[in-house]
Design a protein around this motif. Sequence first.
Motif, mmCIF file in Angstrom:
data_model
loop_
_atom_site.group_PDB
_atom_site.id
_atom_site.type_symbol
_atom_site.label_atom_id
_atom_site.label_comp_id
_atom_site.label_asym_id
_atom_site.label_seq_id
_atom_site.Cartn_x
_atom_site.Cartn_y
_atom_site.Cartn_z
ATOM 1 N N ALA A 1 -5.487 6.235 -1.832
ATOM 2 C CA ALA A 1 -3.899 5.466 -1.890
ATOM 3 C C ALA A 1 -4.316 4.234 -2.987
ATOM 4 C CB ALA A 1 -4.208 4.008 -0.860
ATOM 5 N N TRP A 2 -2.900 3.122 -3.089
ATOM 6 C CA TRP A 2 -2.666 2.335 -3.963
ATOM 7 C C TRP A 2 -2.816 1.117 -3.356
ATOM 8 C CZ3 TRP A 2 -3.322 2.212 -9.467
ATOM 9 C CH2 TRP A 2 -3.656 3.077 -10.184
ATOM 10 N N SER B 1 -11.588 2.983 5.253
ATOM 11 C CA SER B 1 -11.292 2.984 4.617
ATOM 12 C C SER B 1 -10.096 1.369 3.579
ATOM 13 C CB SER B 1 -10.172 4.062 4.114
ATOM 14 O OG SER B 1 -11.063 5.050 4.435
ATOM 15 N N GLY B 2 -10.596 1.453 2.636
ATOM 16 C CA GLY B 2 -9.647 0.606 1.899
ATOM 17 C C GLY B 2 -10.439 -0.531 1.455
ATOM 18 N N ILE B 3 -9.766 -1.403 1.426
ATOM 19 C CA ILE B 3 -10.927 -3.125 1.365
ATOM 20 C C ILE B 3 -11.028 -3.760 2.242
ATOM 21 C CG2 ILE B 3 -10.611 -5.377 -0.545
ATOM 22 C CD1 ILE B 3 -8.629 -3.944 -1.985
ATOM 23 N N ILE C 1 1.195 -1.032 0.096
ATOM 24 C CA ILE C 1 -0.379 -0.138 -0.127
ATOM 25 C C ILE C 1 0.828 1.193 0.185
ATOM 26 C CG2 ILE C 1 -0.238 0.208 2.449
ATOM 27 C CD1 ILE C 1 -3.445 1.323 1.925
ATOM 28 N N SER C 2 0.657 2.112 -0.309
ATOM 29 C CA SER C 2 0.640 3.587 -1.050
ATOM 30 C C SER C 2 0.127 4.356 -0.391
ATOM 31 C CB SER C 2 1.635 4.165 -2.239
ATOM 32 O OG SER C 2 2.203 5.262 -1.938
ATOM 33 N N PHE C 3 0.668 6.028 0.477
ATOM 34 C CA PHE C 3 0.034 6.465 0.549
ATOM 35 C C PHE C 3 0.114 7.943 -0.235
ATOM 36 C CE2 PHE C 3 -0.367 4.183 4.326
ATOM 37 C CZ PHE C 3 -2.244 3.604 4.201
ATOM 38 N N THR C 4 0.347 7.747 -1.663
ATOM 39 C CA THR C 4 0.317 8.543 -2.306
ATOM 40 C C THR C 4 -0.558 8.868 -3.702
ATOM 41 O OG1 THR C 4 2.601 7.322 -2.990
ATOM 42 C CG2 THR C 4 2.417 9.334 -1.697
ATOM 43 N N ASP C 5 -0.764 8.871 -4.175
ATOM 44 C CA ASP C 5 -1.348 8.715 -6.279
ATOM 45 C C ASP C 5 -0.384 9.025 -7.024
ATOM 46 O OD1 ASP C 5 -3.508 8.358 -7.224
ATOM 47 O OD2 ASP C 5 -3.812 9.796 -6.448
#
Length: 181
Positions: A41-42, A122-124, A4-8
């Motif tokens: 996030a990715w 948030s997220g999955i 996971i990355s919190f940049t886009d």
Amino acid sequence: SWKISFTDHATFKDPSLDDGTWKTIEIPSSWTVIEPHTGTAWMRKTFEIRPDFSRMNRALAFTAFDTDETYLNGMLIGASGVIDDPDSHAYGTPRIYSIPAELLREGSNVLAVRVRSNLARSGIAQDEVVVGDLHSIEHARAIAEVRQISFGFLYLTAGLYFLLFYLRMPAIRAHLFFAAF
């Protein structure tokens, strides 16, 4: 484990991207277990396909909070909501994205999910991520929905029965408050 990355950044969908420095997250779980983050996030997962795995009629199923764009091996396979529109929401909507047979390849595959959420959860964060037969996934989801609807109907019926019971019995009408539960 997922990365996971919190940049886009648009290049994060690229299957050849080195995500070795990204944080690790177990799915299903909210990304808030790693960092209190709102926004985009990715999440990426590399998985293997065996040679005997049928690529026909495949789908990806998961639930994301809130909007998402989902890529398999760098190609968009589905989106729920408009990720760049802060007023667009697809909160808790189960995703079932059909996978074109040519996208699944023998050996290593990369699933990249771009999620935007302004929520605490948030997220999955719910359900497993499944790659499988489209009809089996739809059938399992339909059975789960029927169970939820049946339970809700049963709960409502029992509640109405007890409410009417308390209304018809003047001696215990004072306990009507408990009937609401």
